[in-house]
Each structure stands twice: as C-alpha cells, then as structure tokens.
Motif scaffolding. Structure first.
Motif, PDB file in Angstrom:
ATOM      1  N   ASP A 202      47.753 -17.162  39.245  1.00  0.00           N
ATOM      2  CA  ASP A 202      47.919 -17.148  40.283  1.00  0.00           C
ATOM      3  C   ASP A 202      47.973 -18.445  41.002  1.00  0.00           C
ATOM      4  OD1 ASP A 202      48.112 -17.048  43.257  1.00  0.00           O
ATOM      5  OD2 ASP A 202      45.997 -16.192  43.626  1.00  0.00           O
ATOM      6  N   SER A 203      49.269 -19.115  41.291  1.00  0.00           N
ATOM      7  CA  SER A 203      49.648 -20.376  41.532  1.00  0.00           C
ATOM      8  C   SER A 203      49.423 -20.775  43.116  1.00  0.00           C
ATOM      9  CB  SER A 203      51.115 -20.708  41.139  1.00  0.00           C
ATOM     10  OG  SER A 203      51.308 -21.703  41.216  1.00  0.00           O
ATOM     11  N   ASN A 204      49.357 -19.635  44.036  1.00  0.00           N
ATOM     12  CA  ASN A 204      49.121 -19.995  45.444  1.00  0.00           C
ATOM     13  C   ASN A 204      50.188 -20.835  45.984  1.00  0.00           C
ATOM     14  OD1 ASN A 204      45.418 -20.170  45.447  1.00  0.00           O
ATOM     15  ND2 ASN A 204      46.917 -18.397  46.250  1.00  0.00           N
ATOM     16  N   MET A 205      51.330 -20.784  45.344  1.00  0.00           N
ATOM     17  CA  MET A 205      52.681 -21.140  45.619  1.00  0.00           C
ATOM     18  C   MET A 205      52.980 -22.845  45.637  1.00  0.00           C
ATOM     19  SD  MET A 205      53.421 -19.153  49.341  1.00  0.00           S
ATOM     20  CE  MET A 205      51.824 -19.420  49.703  1.00  0.00           C
ATOM     21  N   GLN A 206      51.986 -23.402  44.503  1.00  0.00           N
ATOM     22  CA  GLN A 206      51.889 -24.798  44.362  1.00  0.00           C
ATOM     23  C   GLN A 206      53.104 -25.534  43.630  1.00  0.00           C
ATOM     24  OE1 GLN A 206      49.118 -26.373  41.263  1.00  0.00           O
ATOM     25  NE2 GLN A 206      49.222 -24.523  40.095  1.00  0.00           N
ATOM     26  N   TRP A 207      53.964 -24.616  42.911  1.00  0.00           N
ATOM     27  CA  TRP A 207      55.002 -25.421  42.309  1.00  0.00           C
ATOM     28  C   TRP A 207      56.365 -25.034  42.852  1.00  0.00           C
ATOM     29  CZ3 TRP A 207      52.298 -28.014  39.090  1.00  0.00           C
ATOM     30  CH2 TRP A 207      51.311 -27.042  38.315  1.00  0.00           C
ATOM     31  N   SER A 208      57.156 -26.419  42.700  1.00  0.00           N
ATOM     32  CA  SER A 208      58.373 -26.222  42.946  1.00  0.00           C
ATOM     33  C   SER A 208      59.194 -25.257  42.020  1.00  0.00           C
ATOM     34  CB  SER A 208      59.011 -27.542  43.014  1.00  0.00           C
ATOM     35  OG  SER A 208      59.120 -28.190  41.721  1.00  0.00           O
ATOM     36  N   LEU A 209      60.563 -24.954  42.382  1.00  0.00           N
ATOM     37  CA  LEU A 209      61.133 -23.862  41.541  1.00  0.00           C
ATOM     38  C   LEU A 209      61.416 -24.655  40.183  1.00  0.00           C
ATOM     39  CD1 LEU A 209      62.890 -21.374  41.055  1.00  0.00           C
ATOM     40  CD2 LEU A 209      64.766 -22.452  42.343  1.00  0.00           C
ATOM     41  N   PRO A 210      61.807 -25.738  39.920  1.00  0.00           N
ATOM     42  CA  PRO A 210      62.136 -26.648  38.590  1.00  0.00           C
ATOM     43  C   PRO A 210      60.902 -26.619  37.776  1.00  0.00           C
ATOM     44  CG  PRO A 210      63.425 -27.927  40.437  1.00  0.00           C
ATOM     45  CD  PRO A 210      62.524 -26.971  41.114  1.00  0.00           C
ATOM     46  N   THR A 211      59.816 -27.064  38.572  1.00  0.00           N
ATOM     47  CA  THR A 211      58.504 -26.978  37.858  1.00  0.00           C
ATOM     48  C   THR A 211      58.025 -25.596  37.354  1.00  0.00           C
ATOM     49  OG1 THR A 211      57.754 -28.852  38.896  1.00  0.00           O
ATOM     50  CG2 THR A 211      56.051 -27.623  37.925  1.00  0.00           C
ATOM     51  N   ALA A 212      58.516 -24.508  38.405  1.00  0.00           N
ATOM     52  CA  ALA A 212      57.954 -23.273  37.845  1.00  0.00           C
ATOM     53  C   ALA A 212      58.611 -22.770  36.535  1.00  0.00           C
ATOM     54  CB  ALA A 212      57.932 -22.266  39.158  1.00  0.00           C
ATOM     55  N   ARG A 213      60.039 -23.045  36.693  1.00  0.00           N
ATOM     56  CA  ARG A 213      60.833 -22.743  35.470  1.00  0.00           C
ATOM     57  C   ARG A 213      60.370 -23.292  34.158  1.00  0.00           C
ATOM     58  NH1 ARG A 213      66.019 -24.357  38.687  1.00  0.00           N
ATOM     59  NH2 ARG A 213      66.834 -22.289  39.551  1.00  0.00           N
ATOM     60  N   TYR A 214      60.246 -24.354  34.214  1.00  0.00           N
ATOM     61  CA  TYR A 214      59.537 -24.896  32.956  1.00  0.00           C
ATOM     62  C   TYR A 214      58.255 -24.392  32.532  1.00  0.00           C
ATOM     63  CZ  TYR A 214      56.630 -28.654  30.309  1.00  0.00           C
ATOM     64  OH  TYR A 214      56.108 -29.277  29.402  1.00  0.00           O
ATOM     65  N   ILE A 215      57.168 -24.074  33.365  1.00  0.00           N
ATOM     66  CA  ILE A 215      56.131 -23.502  33.199  1.00  0.00           C
ATOM     67  C   ILE A 215      56.108 -22.160  32.510  1.00  0.00           C
ATOM     68  CG2 ILE A 215      53.692 -22.782  33.965  1.00  0.00           C
ATOM     69  CD1 ILE A 215      53.926 -25.106  36.141  1.00  0.00           C
ATOM     70  N   LEU A 216      56.913 -21.476  33.421  1.00  0.00           N
ATOM     71  CA  LEU A 216      56.978 -19.975  32.808  1.00  0.00           C
ATOM     72  C   LEU A 216      57.819 -19.912  31.318  1.00  0.00           C
ATOM     73  CD1 LEU A 216      56.313 -19.333  35.474  1.00  0.00           C
ATOM     74  CD2 LEU A 216      57.681 -17.661  35.744  1.00  0.00           C
ATOM     75  N   ARG A 217      58.741 -20.742  31.292  1.00  0.00           N
ATOM     76  CA  ARG A 217      59.254 -20.982  29.768  1.00  0.00           C
ATOM     77  C   ARG A 217      58.226 -21.240  28.732  1.00  0.00           C
ATOM     78  NH1 ARG A 217      62.614 -25.957  28.683  1.00  0.00           N
ATOM     79  NH2 ARG A 217      60.812 -26.729  28.199  1.00  0.00           N
ATOM     80  N   GLU A 218      57.439 -22.064  28.969  1.00  0.00           N
ATOM     81  CA  GLU A 218      56.400 -22.604  28.039  1.00  0.00           C
ATOM     82  C   GLU A 218      55.130 -21.683  27.654  1.00  0.00           C
ATOM     83  OE1 GLU A 218      56.323 -25.484  26.321  1.00  0.00           O
ATOM     84  OE2 GLU A 218      58.618 -25.652  26.913  1.00  0.00           O
ATOM     85  N   ILE A 219      54.964 -20.667  28.901  1.00  0.00           N
ATOM     86  CA  ILE A 219      53.759 -20.023  28.710  1.00  0.00           C
ATOM     87  C   ILE A 219      54.211 -18.566  28.458  1.00  0.00           C
ATOM     88  CG2 ILE A 219      52.314 -21.144  30.352  1.00  0.00           C
ATOM     89  CD1 ILE A 219      52.740 -19.138  32.638  1.00  0.00           C
ATOM     90  N   GLU A 220      55.495 -18.220  28.472  1.00  0.00           N
ATOM     91  CA  GLU A 220      55.963 -16.829  28.276  1.00  0.00           C
ATOM     92  C   GLU A 220      55.439 -16.391  26.974  1.00  0.00           C
ATOM     93  OE1 GLU A 220      59.732 -13.907  29.217  1.00  0.00           O
ATOM     94  OE2 GLU A 220      59.761 -16.179  29.516  1.00  0.00           O
ATOM     95  N   PRO A 221      55.301 -17.382  25.781  1.00  0.00           N
ATOM     96  CA  PRO A 221      55.197 -16.370  24.478  1.00  0.00           C
ATOM     97  C   PRO A 221      53.723 -16.217  24.555  1.00  0.00           C
ATOM     98  CG  PRO A 221      56.283 -18.572  24.289  1.00  0.00           C
ATOM     99  CD  PRO A 221      56.111 -18.544  25.611  1.00  0.00           C
ATOM    100  N   TYR A 222      52.847 -16.314  25.579  1.00  0.00           N
ATOM    101  CA  TYR A 222      51.451 -15.900  25.663  1.00  0.00           C
ATOM    102  C   TYR A 222      51.133 -14.796  26.168  1.00  0.00           C
ATOM    103  CZ  TYR A 222      51.326 -20.689  23.677  1.00  0.00           C
ATOM    104  OH  TYR A 222      51.435 -21.990  23.293  1.00  0.00           O
ATOM    105  N   HIS A 223      52.056 -13.966  26.530  1.00  0.00           N
ATOM    106  CA  HIS A 223      51.945 -12.458  27.126  1.00  0.00           C
ATOM    107  C   HIS A 223      51.171 -12.419  28.414  1.00  0.00           C
ATOM    108  CE1 HIS A 223      53.262 -11.681  23.011  1.00  0.00           C
ATOM    109  NE2 HIS A 223      52.256 -12.249  22.579  1.00  0.00           N
ATOM    110  N   ILE A 224      51.686 -13.253  29.473  1.00  0.00           N
ATOM    111  CA  ILE A 224      51.292 -13.293  30.767  1.00  0.00           C
ATOM    112  C   ILE A 224      51.580 -11.815  31.389  1.00  0.00           C
ATOM    113  CG2 ILE A 224      51.136 -14.505  32.848  1.00  0.00           C
ATOM    114  CD1 ILE A 224      50.022 -16.032  30.370  1.00  0.00           C
TER     115      ILE A 224
END
Length: 394
Positions: A202-224
């Motif tokens: 739960d990010s509480n809307m903390q990320w900008s769209l570019p940052t969120a793209r980067y984070i989700l790409r990096e964490i997707e292999p960890y089965h969120i």
C-alpha cells in the motif's frame, strides 16, 4: 419501537508505535462511538470513521431521528441524508458518512430485536472464519519499544507474526519516499516468507507514474498479490496497468470510473464512508457485476470490525483477506477487544446483532485520553512541523 436517545462519545486509541504513511507519522485512531437507545431497552452500537463525524451526528442526525422507528432503516435514512445526486455534485457528503455510522447501530438493534446475529439478517453465513492480513510498515522506536526502521527489521517482524500467530497474509506500507528501499524490502520479504505467503503493498499514492513503473517492474518477480494506490489517480493506474500485471486497489469508491478505465481492480472501504451497511451491500453487488473485487478497511475499532465480520460472513464476493491493524492497537472500547487474528482468521461473532458489548471502563479511559490530548493527528511530519506534505514523494 422508537429511538429515545443517541449518545456520541469521542475516543482515542493509540498504536503501540506510530507508522510512516504519506502524510507523516500515523499514531492511532480518533473515533466516535455511537449508542442508539430505544424505548424497549435495546441499544445499538455504531462507530464513525473519524471523530468529527460524531459532531455532525450530534447537530444534524440526532434531532432528525429522535422518535423514529429504528427498524425502519429506509425511513431513518430519508430523515438524515439528502439525495446522493445532489451531494455528489456539491461535495456535501458528510451527512451520508455520519448517518452510515448510525445506520450500523440500527442494524445492531434489528439483530437484537430478532434475537439473531447480524449475518443471519443478511442472508446467512457462507463462511464463519473471516480472513485478515497482518500489517507491516516502517515504524520508529516509541515509548521504549523497538521499531522497524530497516528492511531487515520489517522482515524480522513478519517472521515473528508467522511464528507467534500463524500469519501467512501480509500487507504493508513501505513509505519513506525511497524506491530502492521498497524494492529491497519486498525482495527480502519474499525470500524470507517463501512463495506461499501473500504479500500486499500500500503506497498511499506516494509515487509518481514514472517511479511507479520502475518499482512495479522490479518487484513483479516477487509475486505481489495486490498493490494499493501506487499512484494518485485512476487514470495513472490505467496507464500503469499497461506495464504491470499486479492488481491494484483503492479506497476511492468510484466504480463507474474504475470500470471505464479498467483500473483499479479492488475497492477497500469503510462501511460508514459508503453510507452504512445497506449501501455497502449494494456497492459490493455492483462490484461483483462489474468484475471488481472488494474487501474491508483498516484502523477501525471493535464495533466497525464486527460489522466487517458479519458482512464478510454473509457475502461470498469478499474472498480476499481484509486489512487489519489489530496487532498494533493497544486497546478498544468493546469487551475482550481488540480483535486478534490467528492463522489469518477471526471467527464471526455469534451474539445478537453485532454481538459486541461496550467495555465501560475502556470507554471512560479512551474518552479521557481524547479530552486530555485532543484528536490524534495523522499528518505530523517531524522533519517539516506545522506543514502538510505534498505528493508524490518521488
């Protein structure tokens, strides 16, 4: 039956340690506890999501409902809540939330009047054990208690919850404005908890769209399992959906826009905020028809949690674990509270109505806390005192 009195009591219930969210440090809850008394001796219990709705209940709801039949919930609503088309257009929806808190008490009275648990009035139970997640976050040391201020400490806390309480569903906020810190923590959590554990964020809307793209790409292999409000708007979530298969959830109950845009996938709501149990059931049914999921909010006390338990017991569509901050609450206003899950679940109460009884001593204690300290502030940031943060953080 007639309503003879409605009592509103403001209470504070702190956490053992505050946690970081986008607004600053979150120290606990300030609620209004509602007691609706009748001429037949029945008393219904309700809970407002924030104390200032209790003030609206005092000034607007109480005069309208004295003498009304508490079993006729539709009539009670028509006395208190303007048409939603008007309030949606003017932004004056406080009456709907305030009545929603009282409406829970009316359902409690109805269950007591018919000598049956609330879930029976809602059609019967499809389940009796209701799933809730454990919660994790970055939390500073507080009152001599050691907090979780590093990824390793968050992992250690979650492992402790698994060992002591059988937890396998974990949701949390990793909100310090540092993308690399979130990525590292998620990686360590998955490695420590294994592939079978659920991890929700739960990010509480903390990320900008570019940052969120980067984070989700990096964490997707960890089965969120789910990511709540990674960005600020449904439109940004729809763009983010093009880059990630991780499901999204939100607290903003705008079903039409979610369906039109294709995101988010789930709604996470407080029942009073939706206008009460009756309106919540209609909203969940609409979500089911439109292919959207639903689960229940967190940071509520025992009365609202009891409503969550009964509705979840009677509603097959609530299939995911709801949120919970139970483990952090140092008190409650109900007897034997706060609720605590074991092996991810809590049994639905079997008493009449909500099945809850107020703890008079606890009510006095937490009301005095409110009177002494005032309402708990959720927006204080020690690095920027007296000012509100602005989003996104990164």
């Amino acid at each position: 039956m007639k309503i003879t009195r409605i009592k509103v009591t403001h209470v504070n219930v702190p956490f053992d340690k505050p946690f970081w969210w986008t607004g600053g440090l979150y120290p606990g809850a300030s609620k209004s506890i509602i007691e609706v008394e009748t001429d037949q001796g029945l008393v219904g219990l309700g809970e407002a999501p924030w104390w200032h709705f209790g003030e609206i209940i005092k000034t607007d709801i109480v005069p309208a409902l004295i003498g009304a039949n508490p079993l006729d919930i539709a009539d009670c609503e028509s006395r208190c809540v303007p048409p939603y088309q008007i309030t949606a257009n003017t932004g004056e929806n406080a009456a709907s939330v305030a009545f929603g808190a009282v409406e829970i008490a009316l359902w409690d009275i109805k269950g007591k009047a018919y000598n049956t648990p609330l879930y029976q009035l809602l059609g019967g139970a499809v389940r009796k054990k209701i799933a809730f997640s454990e919660y994790f976050s970055f939390r500073p040391d507080h009152n001599g208690l050691k907090g979780e201020t590093t990824p390793e400490a968050v992992v250690e806390y979650c492992l402790k919850m698994r060992e002591e309480h059988g937890a396998s569903i974990f949701e949390g906020k990793l909100i310090l404005g540092d993308p690399e810190l979130e990525i590292k923590t998620v990686k360590l959590l998955r490695e420590a908890l294994g592939n079978k554990a659920q991890i929700k964020l739960d990010s509480n809307m903390q990320w900008s769209l570019p940052t969120a793209r980067y984070i989700l790409r990096e964490i997707e292999p960890y089965h969120i399992r789910n990511y709540e409000d990674p960005v600020a708007t449904f439109e940004e979530m729809a763009q983010l959906r093009q880059h990630s298969t991780i499901p999204f959830s939100t607290h903003v109950p705008d079903l039409r826009r979610a369906v039109a845009l294709g995101a988010p996938d789930y709604f996470v709501c407080n029942f009073a905020a939706l206008g009460g149990i009756s309106k919540t059931l209609k909203f969940i049914a609409a979500c089911e028809a439109m292919g959207k999921g639903f689960w229940c909010y967190s940071n509520d006390l025992g009365i609202m949690t009891a409503a969550y338990l009964h509705v979840s017991a009677a509603t097959a569509h609530i299939s995911e674990a709801s949120q919970s901050l139970f483990r952090w609450q140092i008190g409650d206003v109900i007897e034997n509270g706060p609720f605590r899950q074991k092996n991810d679940v809590i049994d639905v109460p079997e008493g009449h109505g909500l099945g809850m009884t107020l703890d008079a001593d606890a009510m006095r204690h937490w009301h005095n806390h409110f009177k002494t300290h005032g309402p708990m502030r959720h927006f204080d940031h020690p690095n920027n005192p007296g000012r509100y943060q602005r989003l996104p953080l990164h």
